[in-house]
Design a protein around this motif. Structure first.
Motif, PDB file in Angstrom:
ATOM      1  N   LEU A  70       2.227  50.523 -17.574  1.00 37.10           N
ATOM      2  CA  LEU A  70       2.232  49.459 -16.693  1.00 37.10           C
ATOM      3  C   LEU A  70       1.491  49.239 -15.861  1.00 37.10           C
ATOM      4  O   LEU A  70      -0.204  48.860 -15.744  1.00 37.10           O
ATOM      5  N   TRP A  71       1.453  50.637 -14.557  1.00 37.23           N
ATOM      6  CA  TRP A  71       0.333  50.471 -13.511  1.00 37.23           C
ATOM      7  C   TRP A  71      -1.297  51.243 -13.939  1.00 37.23           C
ATOM      8  O   TRP A  71      -1.818  50.977 -13.428  1.00 37.23           O
ATOM      9  N   GLU A  72      -0.782  51.435 -15.024  1.00 37.64           N
ATOM     10  CA  GLU A  72      -2.311  51.727 -15.752  1.00 37.64           C
ATOM     11  C   GLU A  72      -3.127  50.541 -16.366  1.00 37.64           C
ATOM     12  O   GLU A  72      -4.027  51.003 -16.189  1.00 37.64           O
ATOM     13  N   ASP A  73      -2.634  49.622 -16.776  1.00 39.35           N
ATOM     14  CA  ASP A  73      -2.790  48.492 -17.087  1.00 39.35           C
ATOM     15  C   ASP A  73      -3.187  47.343 -16.357  1.00 39.35           C
ATOM     16  O   ASP A  73      -5.085  47.080 -16.511  1.00 39.35           O
ATOM     17  N   VAL A  74      -2.998  47.411 -15.314  1.00 37.57           N
ATOM     18  CA  VAL A  74      -2.851  47.085 -13.872  1.00 37.57           C
ATOM     19  C   VAL A  74      -4.584  47.729 -13.612  1.00 37.57           C
ATOM     20  O   VAL A  74      -5.504  46.798 -13.300  1.00 37.57           O
ATOM     21  N   VAL A  75      -4.912  48.831 -13.379  1.00 45.12           N
ATOM     22  CA  VAL A  75      -6.007  49.795 -12.583  1.00 45.12           C
ATOM     23  C   VAL A  75      -7.223  49.602 -13.946  1.00 45.12           C
ATOM     24  O   VAL A  75      -8.037  49.142 -13.438  1.00 45.12           O
ATOM     25  N   ARG A  76      -6.402  49.548 -14.972  1.00 44.15           N
ATOM     26  CA  ARG A  76      -7.905  49.253 -16.026  1.00 44.15           C
ATOM     27  C   ARG A  76      -8.430  47.710 -15.818  1.00 44.15           C
ATOM     28  O   ARG A  76      -9.495  47.879 -16.613  1.00 44.15           O
ATOM     29  N   THR A 108      -9.102  41.754  -3.560  1.00 45.74           N
ATOM     30  CA  THR A 108      -9.217  39.617  -4.288  1.00 45.74           C
ATOM     31  C   THR A 108      -8.839  39.795  -5.933  1.00 45.74           C
ATOM     32  O   THR A 108      -8.406  39.314  -6.298  1.00 45.74           O
ATOM     33  N   SER A 109     -10.008  41.239  -6.046  1.00 49.91           N
ATOM     34  CA  SER A 109      -9.394  41.316  -7.589  1.00 49.91           C
ATOM     35  C   SER A 109      -8.396  41.913  -8.582  1.00 49.91           C
ATOM     36  O   SER A 109      -7.852  41.359  -8.979  1.00 49.91           O
ATOM     37  N   LEU A 110      -7.787  42.453  -7.385  1.00 48.46           N
ATOM     38  CA  LEU A 110      -6.261  42.897  -7.899  1.00 48.46           C
ATOM     39  C   LEU A 110      -5.142  41.655  -7.678  1.00 48.46           C
ATOM     40  O   LEU A 110      -4.846  41.659  -8.770  1.00 48.46           O
ATOM     41  N   ALA A 111      -5.654  40.957  -6.988  1.00 48.56           N
ATOM     42  CA  ALA A 111      -4.634  39.458  -6.911  1.00 48.56           C
ATOM     43  C   ALA A 111      -4.919  38.426  -8.168  1.00 48.56           C
ATOM     44  O   ALA A 111      -4.236  38.428  -8.501  1.00 48.56           O
ATOM     45  N   MET A 112      -6.000  38.580  -8.141  1.00 49.78           N
ATOM     46  CA  MET A 112      -6.736  37.698  -9.171  1.00 49.78           C
ATOM     47  C   MET A 112      -6.628  38.200 -10.996  1.00 49.78           C
ATOM     48  O   MET A 112      -6.109  37.247 -11.265  1.00 49.78           O
ATOM     49  N   TYR A 167       4.682  49.279  -4.673  1.00 48.45           N
ATOM     50  CA  TYR A 167       4.115  49.577  -2.831  1.00 48.45           C
ATOM     51  C   TYR A 167       3.128  50.822  -3.084  1.00 48.45           C
ATOM     52  O   TYR A 167       1.774  50.530  -2.515  1.00 48.45           O
ATOM     53  N   ASP A 168       3.826  52.362  -3.768  1.00 47.30           N
ATOM     54  CA  ASP A 168       2.729  52.901  -3.686  1.00 47.30           C
ATOM     55  C   ASP A 168       2.316  52.899  -4.222  1.00 47.30           C
ATOM     56  O   ASP A 168       0.704  53.502  -3.498  1.00 47.30           O
ATOM     57  N   CYS A 169       2.482  52.618  -5.726  1.00 47.86           N
ATOM     58  CA  CYS A 169       0.608  52.568  -5.442  1.00 47.86           C
ATOM     59  C   CYS A 169      -0.452  51.535  -5.731  1.00 47.86           C
ATOM     60  O   CYS A 169      -1.829  52.015  -5.453  1.00 47.86           O
ATOM     61  N   VAL A 170      -0.296  50.111  -5.110  1.00 48.68           N
ATOM     62  CA  VAL A 170      -1.067  49.499  -4.225  1.00 48.68           C
ATOM     63  C   VAL A 170      -1.630  50.124  -3.395  1.00 48.68           C
ATOM     64  O   VAL A 170      -2.970  50.157  -2.814  1.00 48.68           O
ATOM     65  N   THR A 171      -0.426  50.511  -2.430  1.00 47.56           N
ATOM     66  CA  THR A 171      -1.815  51.163  -0.883  1.00 47.56           C
ATOM     67  C   THR A 171      -2.404  52.667  -1.266  1.00 47.56           C
ATOM     68  O   THR A 171      -3.736  52.092  -0.701  1.00 47.56           O
ATOM     69  N   GLU A 172      -1.970  53.171  -2.341  1.00 46.18           N
ATOM     70  CA  GLU A 172      -3.157  54.325  -2.717  1.00 46.18           C
ATOM     71  C   GLU A 172      -4.024  53.594  -3.268  1.00 46.18           C
ATOM     72  O   GLU A 172      -5.341  54.623  -2.914  1.00 46.18           O
ATOM     73  N   TRP A 173      -3.850  52.626  -4.256  1.00 46.62           N
ATOM     74  CA  TRP A 173      -5.475  52.539  -5.163  1.00 46.62           C
ATOM     75  C   TRP A 173      -6.691  52.125  -4.288  1.00 46.62           C
ATOM     76  O   TRP A 173      -7.109  51.677  -3.798  1.00 46.62           O
ATOM     77  N   LEU A 174      -5.762  50.226  -2.685  1.00 47.76           N
ATOM     78  CA  LEU A 174      -6.634  49.811  -1.731  1.00 47.76           C
ATOM     79  C   LEU A 174      -7.152  50.891  -1.295  1.00 47.76           C
ATOM     80  O   LEU A 174      -8.669  50.909  -0.401  1.00 47.76           O
ATOM     81  N   ALA A 175      -6.738  52.222  -0.756  1.00 45.70           N
ATOM     82  CA  ALA A 175      -7.325  53.442  -0.212  1.00 45.70           C
ATOM     83  C   ALA A 175      -8.245  54.472  -0.803  1.00 45.70           C
ATOM     84  O   ALA A 175      -8.937  54.680   0.195  1.00 45.70           O
ATOM     85  N   GLU A 176      -8.817  54.099  -1.470  1.00 43.40           N
ATOM     86  CA  GLU A 176      -9.577  55.264  -2.599  1.00 43.40           C
ATOM     87  C   GLU A 176     -10.648  54.661  -2.610  1.00 43.40           C
ATOM     88  O   GLU A 176     -11.962  55.073  -3.454  1.00 43.40           O
ATOM     89  N   GLY A 177     -10.710  52.927  -2.216  1.00 43.89           N
ATOM     90  CA  GLY A 177     -12.471  52.287  -2.411  1.00 43.89           C
ATOM     91  C   GLY A 177     -12.512  52.566  -0.922  1.00 43.89           C
ATOM     92  O   GLY A 177     -12.005  53.016   0.407  1.00 43.89           O
TER      93      GLY A 177
END
Length: 715
Positions: A38-44, A192-196, A172-182
């Motif tokens: 599911l998280w992979e689908d979110v990121v994609r 904003t893009s994630l929330a939308m 929570y950890d996935c979102v935190t790590e993803w935000l830190a990648e940018g």
């Protein structure tokens, strides 16, 4: 009954509560099977909406809810009849993402998501009343703890946290790590893009019943009766609805084009990881990836196809049907040729034979794209590109490197190749493969292949189909198929028919004795190496079996015709040095068959990652003297368990000898563990710190063996 497609924002924005009844089963979704995909689908989907398709969506499935017949309060109340696992996970994801965004300082995006999980306190809702999804079974307490706490639950607080708490922490950890990648200055945009995306990018089929309808019969119909529609069924229904709207001849379109997909080849099941699906569903997914240049998970094939057909397809639907038919005819012919056992085989069919033996189907989209006449790539150019592509796939498969990033990498290659001229495709593809630098997609170098294969017990580490394919390639190399001048023998070796034979037999002690314990260890090391393996026909394989070298050599000399066995017919004896020499010759054949550009090297970061994960037998580490027999090992952490290294390289714990560090570690820990990291040497180092010194010794032996062989050739 009312059925509608809704986004999480539409479903959860209303002032309503969904109650999960007591009789529903407990929460059972796990990281491997559901959370991580599911998280992979979110990121994609986030990446897709940010870069290419702002309106892209992903289908999550269906839920059934029924309006409560009880007294109505300020919030409308519904009972969740079906879909509790899905909605519980979605709520945990939304809530965890809100917490992670808040902790990252993105308050607005955090609040927008939080409103989808909790009712507003300003409306008078407090405590558990705020939950928009409520559990009345045993999951209620952990769900409340996850959703109402100010911080994600600490997984380390207990040895086995509840799955609901673990899921919340995972997201929570996935979102935190993803935000830190940018980049730090782009975090607001990413938030904003994630929330939308979470609010508007996912679609759920919501079946809403009134209080008088028979929810049980509907639940049974959805879950127990009939055969569920496949992705291909959904695509077919959509396509023919569109054809009818276009005024096309439906019968003619079916008979001339789509009817092919109802034939046995296309309806047969193929395995994809742990699951199976019809060949036609997998083909449609691969064709769609070739069209879009996007990674499309197989369960999302229909949703992505629908969006592509309605918003991105430049032609008519009948043109799409005809194109699908043309590519399907080619694909079926390639697979049929790949399954042939003998005779000539063209580069595309050979690619499919080898890639399937390597254990991957994810490469298919790029092949469909390369040989699609619409793209205008000359045949020779496409075959040259396919040659480099096959090298990338097979080298990774031989080394046992992970294929988890294969689908994403293939989609990226298609996107990048679209931008180049048809005559530059092969050179561009080669450069793109060279540029890959992560553990999940890099192109292994000659040095790494040599280093790994010289000492690897490939018979134990590679699946039989993959190992047989490699040995067949070594024989084809001996027959001249990698020289570019054609075969010297007139034909390729038969495919997928011959037996893999150990020249020095696995049961060598009966007819191949040695004098010392060290020689026994050394002989055990060599049994499964590439240089000790060959191909024989079934009758010959049965006749030579565990015979002594003189008898085995006589049988091979008299009855075998393979060129890879010429050295065996001439060797006065068969021993460890002979195996090392033949291993080196075999590795050179592998490198010729699947080459890399001259000077291609692996970046240090990838080499380190690969070194840490490659296979090493601890007995070999003991045999070369890196750790002495009798060494006392201690368990990592606060455990007081100890183990002893035995002379034969096994590890004794509590009176039992274990073949591997992980076996002893499992016994000491009471559960699976990485023994190389679990056990500590007397000087405080983990056992894994011995791996690199061992590799250096093996490399020195390999160089010494190659030098000795070269000197022998000169003389």
């Amino acid at each position: 009954m009312e059925t509608r497609v809704q986004t999480p924002g539409q479903l959860f924005q209303l002032t309503q509560t969904l109650e999960i009844p007591l009789f529903q089963r407990p929460y059972v979704w796990t990281e491997e099977r559901q959370w991580a995909p599911l998280w992979e689908d979110v990121v994609r989907l986030v990446d897709l909406r940010m870069d290419q398709a702002p309106s892209a969506t992903h289908f999550l499935g269906a839920v059934v809810m029924q309006q409560s017949s009880g007294p109505m309060g300020f919030a409308a109340e519904y009972t969740l009849i079906d879909g509790q696992q899905r909605l519980t996970t979605l709520q945990l994801l939304l809530n965890a993402a809100s917490s992670a965004l808040r902790d990252a300082g993105q308050v607005a995006s955090a609040n927008n998501l939080r409103k989808l999980t909790l009712l507003d306190e300003d409306l008078g809702f407090t405590g558990t009343e705020r939950l928009k999804v409520r559990h009345t079974n045993g999951d209620g307490v952990p769900f409340q703890a996850a959703m109402l706490s100010s911080a994600p639950a600490d997984e380390g607080a207990s040895p086995a946290p509840h799955l609901i708490l673990a899921a919340h922490r995972f997201f929570y950890d996935c979102v935190t790590e993803w935000l830190a990648e940018g980049d730090s200055d782009a975090i607001a945009q990413r938030a904003t893009s994630l929330a939308m995306t979470l609010s508007r990018g996912f679609e759920i089929v919501v079946i809403s019943l009134n209080s008088e309808e028979d929810s049980q019969s509907i639940f049974e119909t959805l879950n127990a009766r009939g055969t569920p529609l496949t992705q291909a069924d959904l695509v077919k229904n959509l396509v023919f609805q569109k054809l009818e709207a276009e005024g096309a001849d439906i019968r003619k379109a079916y008979e001339a084009n789509w009817g092919l997909f109802d034939e046995p080849f296309w309806t047969s099941e193929v395995r994809l990881g742990r699951f199976t699906l019809p060949q036609v569903s997998l083909f449609l997914n691969h064709w769609l990836v070739a069209q879009t240049g996007e990674e499309v998970r197989t369960p999302a094939t229909f949703a992505r196809f629908k969006h592509w057909l309605e918003y991105e397809n430049p032609g008519s639907v009948i043109d799409v049907v005809r194109a699908l038919h043309e590519r399907a005819v080619d694909y079926q012919a390639w697979i049929a040729a790949a399954n042939s056992r003998e005779g000539a085989i063209d580069p595309i069919a050979l690619f499919f034979y080898r890639s399937l033996a390597a254990g991957t189907r994810a490469a298919t989209p790029l092949v469909l794209w390369l040989f699609d006449a619409v793209n205008g790539i000359p045949r020779a150019e496409a075959e040259a590109a396919l040659h480099w592509f096959e090298s990338w796939i097979v080298r990774r498969a031989i080394l046992g490197l992970p294929a988890s990033d294969m689908s994403r990498s293939v989609a990226q290659l298609i996107r990048d190749l679209r931008a180049v001229e048809p005559d530059d495709v092969a050179m561009t593809l080669r450069s793109l493969l060279e540029s890959f630098d992560s553990p999940g997609n890099y192109w292994p170098s000659n040095a790494e292949l040599e280093r790994a294969l010289h000492g690897a017990p490939v018979y134990r580490t590679l699946p039989r189909t993959r190992l047989r394919m490699v040995l067949e390639a070594i024989e084809d190399d001996a027959r001249g198929y990698t020289t570019g001048r054609g075969s010297w023998s007139g034909s390729r070796v038969p495919r997928d028919t011959m037996n893999i034979e150990h020249i020095l037999p696995r049961q060598w002690r009966q007819n191949w004795p040695v004098g010392t314990e060290q020689e026994e260890i050394d002989r055990d090391e060599h049994v499964h190496r590439l240089g000790n393996l060959t191909l024989l026909t079934t009758p010959l394989n049965s006749s030579v079996s565990n015979r002594a070298w003189s008898g085995k050599q006589e049988a091979i000399t008299r009855h075998d015709v393979l060129l890879m066995n010429r050295q065996l017919r001439e060797a006065p004896e068969w021993s460890e040095p002979a195996i090392d020499r033949r291993t080196a010759v075999s590795v050179e054949a592998v490198i010729r068959t699947w080459p890399v550009p001259e000077g291609h090297a692996v970046v240090p970061e990838v080499r380190k990652s690969d070194v840490d994960s490659s296979w090493i037998d601890f007995r070999h580490v003991v045999a070369v003297g890196l750790v002495a027999p009798g060494t006392l090992l201690s368990a990592r952490g606060d455990r007081d368990a100890t183990a002893t290294v035995l002379a034969d390289g096994r590890i004794e714990f509590n009176g039992t000898a274990y073949d591997t560090p992980s076996g002893a570690g499992k016994a000491a820990r009471g559960g699976s563990t990485n023994g190389w990291a679990f056990w500590m040497l007397p000087d405080g180092r983990q056992l894994r710190k011995l791996k690199e010194p061992y590799r250096k010794l093996v490399e020195e032996r390999r160089v010494e063996a190659r030098t000795t062989r070269a000197l022998g050739d000169r003389s």
